[in-house]
Every structure is written in C-alpha cells, then in structure tokens.
Design a protein around this motif. Structure first.
Motif, PDB file in Angstrom:
ATOM      1  N   ILE A 103      44.213  38.248  59.124  1.00  0.00           N
ATOM      2  CA  ILE A 103      43.636  37.050  58.521  1.00  0.00           C
ATOM      3  C   ILE A 103      44.614  36.546  57.471  1.00  0.00           C
ATOM      4  N   VAL A 104      44.968  35.270  57.555  1.00  0.00           N
ATOM      5  CA  VAL A 104      45.906  34.668  56.606  1.00  0.00           C
ATOM      6  C   VAL A 104      45.121  33.750  55.673  1.00  0.00           C
ATOM      7  N   GLU A 105      45.128  34.105  54.402  1.00  0.00           N
ATOM      8  CA  GLU A 105      44.409  33.357  53.363  1.00  0.00           C
ATOM      9  C   GLU A 105      45.391  32.767  52.370  1.00  0.00           C
ATOM     10  N   ASP A 106      45.030  31.630  51.802  1.00  0.00           N
ATOM     11  CA  ASP A 106      45.813  31.080  50.707  1.00  0.00           C
ATOM     12  C   ASP A 106      45.519  31.843  49.418  1.00  0.00           C
ATOM     13  N   ILE A 107      44.223  32.118  49.194  1.00  0.00           N
ATOM     14  CA  ILE A 107      43.819  32.793  47.963  1.00  0.00           C
ATOM     15  C   ILE A 107      42.539  33.584  48.204  1.00  0.00           C
ATOM     16  N   VAL A 108      42.473  34.757  47.608  1.00  0.00           N
ATOM     17  CA  VAL A 108      41.226  35.522  47.577  1.00  0.00           C
ATOM     18  C   VAL A 108      40.786  35.527  46.125  1.00  0.00           C
ATOM     19  N   ASP A 109      39.633  34.903  45.901  1.00  0.00           N
ATOM     20  CA  ASP A 109      39.095  34.728  44.560  1.00  0.00           C
ATOM     21  C   ASP A 109      37.928  35.705  44.387  1.00  0.00           C
ATOM     22  N   THR A 110      36.708  35.269  44.613  1.00  0.00           N
ATOM     23  CA  THR A 110      35.550  36.170  44.499  1.00  0.00           C
ATOM     24  C   THR A 110      35.493  37.137  45.671  1.00  0.00           C
ATOM     25  N   GLY A 111      36.077  36.723  46.808  1.00  0.00           N
ATOM     26  CA  GLY A 111      36.040  37.531  48.015  1.00  0.00           C
ATOM     27  C   GLY A 111      34.858  37.218  48.914  1.00  0.00           C
ATOM     28  N   SER A 137      47.189  37.592  52.115  1.00  0.00           N
ATOM     29  CA  SER A 137      46.841  36.486  51.230  1.00  0.00           C
ATOM     30  C   SER A 137      48.017  36.163  50.321  1.00  0.00           C
ATOM     31  N   LEU A 138      48.314  34.883  50.202  1.00  0.00           N
ATOM     32  CA  LEU A 138      49.383  34.482  49.295  1.00  0.00           C
ATOM     33  C   LEU A 138      49.019  34.848  47.865  1.00  0.00           C
ATOM     34  N   LEU A 139      47.790  34.540  47.462  1.00  0.00           N
ATOM     35  CA  LEU A 139      47.343  34.794  46.093  1.00  0.00           C
ATOM     36  C   LEU A 139      46.106  35.676  46.091  1.00  0.00           C
ATOM     37  N   LEU A 140      46.012  36.527  45.083  1.00  0.00           N
ATOM     38  CA  LEU A 140      44.843  37.382  44.886  1.00  0.00           C
ATOM     39  C   LEU A 140      44.492  37.362  43.406  1.00  0.00           C
ATOM     40  N   LYS A 141      43.212  37.147  43.125  1.00  0.00           N
ATOM     41  CA  LYS A 141      42.708  37.219  41.756  1.00  0.00           C
ATOM     42  C   LYS A 141      41.893  38.500  41.612  1.00  0.00           C
ATOM     43  N   PRO A 142      42.535  39.624  41.290  1.00  0.00           N
ATOM     44  CA  PRO A 142      41.803  40.886  41.205  1.00  0.00           C
ATOM     45  C   PRO A 142      40.654  40.838  40.193  1.00  0.00           C
ATOM     46  N   GLY A 143      40.802  40.075  39.127  1.00  0.00           N
ATOM     47  CA  GLY A 143      39.767  39.984  38.107  1.00  0.00           C
ATOM     48  C   GLY A 143      38.538  39.203  38.536  1.00  0.00           C
ATOM     49  N   SER A 144      38.621  38.500  39.663  1.00  0.00           N
ATOM     50  CA  SER A 144      37.495  37.701  40.153  1.00  0.00           C
ATOM     51  C   SER A 144      36.747  38.357  41.299  1.00  0.00           C
ATOM     52  N   LEU A 145      37.374  39.352  41.941  1.00  0.00           N
ATOM     53  CA  LEU A 145      36.754  39.986  43.108  1.00  0.00           C
ATOM     54  C   LEU A 145      35.392  40.563  42.749  1.00  0.00           C
ATOM     55  N   GLN A 146      34.403  40.249  43.572  1.00  0.00           N
ATOM     56  CA  GLN A 146      33.061  40.765  43.317  1.00  0.00           C
ATOM     57  C   GLN A 146      32.849  42.142  43.934  1.00  0.00           C
ATOM     58  N   GLU A 147      33.688  42.514  44.897  1.00  0.00           N
ATOM     59  CA  GLU A 147      33.679  43.881  45.427  1.00  0.00           C
ATOM     60  C   GLU A 147      35.036  44.165  46.057  1.00  0.00           C
ATOM     61  N   ASP A 148      35.381  45.448  46.157  1.00  0.00           N
ATOM     62  CA  ASP A 148      36.649  45.819  46.767  1.00  0.00           C
ATOM     63  C   ASP A 148      36.628  45.478  48.253  1.00  0.00           C
ATOM     64  N   ILE A 149      37.755  44.982  48.734  1.00  0.00           N
ATOM     65  CA  ILE A 149      37.894  44.652  50.152  1.00  0.00           C
ATOM     66  C   ILE A 149      39.111  45.412  50.651  1.00  0.00           C
TER      67      ILE A 149
END
Length: 184
Positions: A100-108, A130-142
């Motif tokens: 899966i190719v994502e631009d950004i993973v925010d909340t997930g 994913s090009l970008l990941l916001k670890p501080g926004s993730l609502q659960e680990d993926i």
C-alpha cells in the motif's frame, strides 16, 4: 520560504530534492525485498499520486499497479474520523504480495480501514510504504507500516500530493502550516 493557500500560511518543510533522494532509497529497498516476487502496488488516492509515480520509477522488478480512493478529511485540516470508501479495487489479490502506497499516515484510521478491507481478499502479504508518518498522531500501532520516507511532527502539511481544501497538491515541495505567536 512561505506560501499562502486560502486562509493558511505555510513554511517550507521538505524540498523536492530531499523527497527524491528518500524515494530512491525506498525504491532500492523494495527492489531488494521483493526481488523474486511480483507485488501489487496500491496507491491511495488522491494524495499518493505524485509519490506513487516517483516511487514506481525506482522499481525495477515486475509489478502491478492499482488504486483505491478513501477519505477521512473532507476538505478540512483535521481528520473527521469517518472513513468512506469512494473507489474500490478491481484486481484479485488472493495470494499476492501487496504494498500500500500512502502519502501520509496520520491517525491511521484510513489505513486501518484499507488494511481490514484488503485482508479479506487473502493476500500473501501486506506492507505499507508511506512518504510521511506522524508517529505522535497514530491512534494505534500498525505493524504493516514497513517503509517510511520521513517521520514528521503532528503538524498539518501540504504539497507533493497533499492538499488543503483541494489546493496545493501540485506543489513539488512539502510545507507545514505556520503557527502564529498566539497558537504556540
């Protein structure tokens, strides 16, 4: 460098040269990891289209491409938390390796919805690039998030496929929303 989109001002965060270099490295890793396989790259529209195009140019192995379109932002700068599938998938994924190719993973939340949907199609494997990941926004680990271009803080970003109210996707660089002294 600052830019203005609608009512928001943005500061430069990542230049296209940085994005290109990191995309090249991700491509090299994917070529190695999937050397003897024929993966299906699934781009998540609309945001991933520039990243997907640049990434796929770095892929030397045999592969297929497909796209899905889901949304949880609805034109705002924060996620609504409600995921709607807009365009489905028209390829058989049974026993296939999926990236899966994502631009950004925010909340997930969007990604979890996509993963849950794709797992029902019985692929051999699923990984996320994913090009970008916001670890501080993730609502659960993926656990499927395997390939990440850049980890960024929990800030709103635009450019290189990412938009604000439908605008800014065409920018080659990535910008972060500026904060005024009253917002800090």
């Amino acid at each position: 460098m600052k830019i203005q989109i609608e009512d928001k001002e943005f500061d430069l965060m990542l230049e296209y040269d940085q994005i290109k270099k990191r995309t090249r490295l991700l491509g090299i890793q994917l070529n190695v990891d999937y050397e003897d396989k024929v993966p299906v790259f699934i781009g998540v529209l609309n945001g991933s289209f520039l990243f997907m195009a640049d990434l796929i140019k770095e892929i030397d192995i045999s592969c297929e491409l497909a796209f899905v379109k889901v949304s949880s932002y609805h034109g705002n700068d924060t996620s609504s938390g409600i995921v709607r599938e807009l365009i489905g998938l028209d390829i058989d994924l049974k026993n296939r390796d999926v990236i899966i190719v994502e631009d950004i993973v925010d909340t997930g939340l969007t990604l979890i919805h996509i993963l849950d949907t794709l797992k029902k199609l019985e692929p051999a494997s699923i990984n996320v690039c994913s090009l970008l990941l916001k670890p501080g926004s993730l609502q659960e680990d993926i656990e499927e998030i395997t390939y990440v271009g850049f980890e960024i803080p929990n800030e709103f970003v635009v450019g290189y496929g990412l938009d604000y109210k439908g605008l800014g996707r065409n920018l080659k660089d990535i910008y972060r929303a500026s904060t005024s002294p009253s917002e800090t």
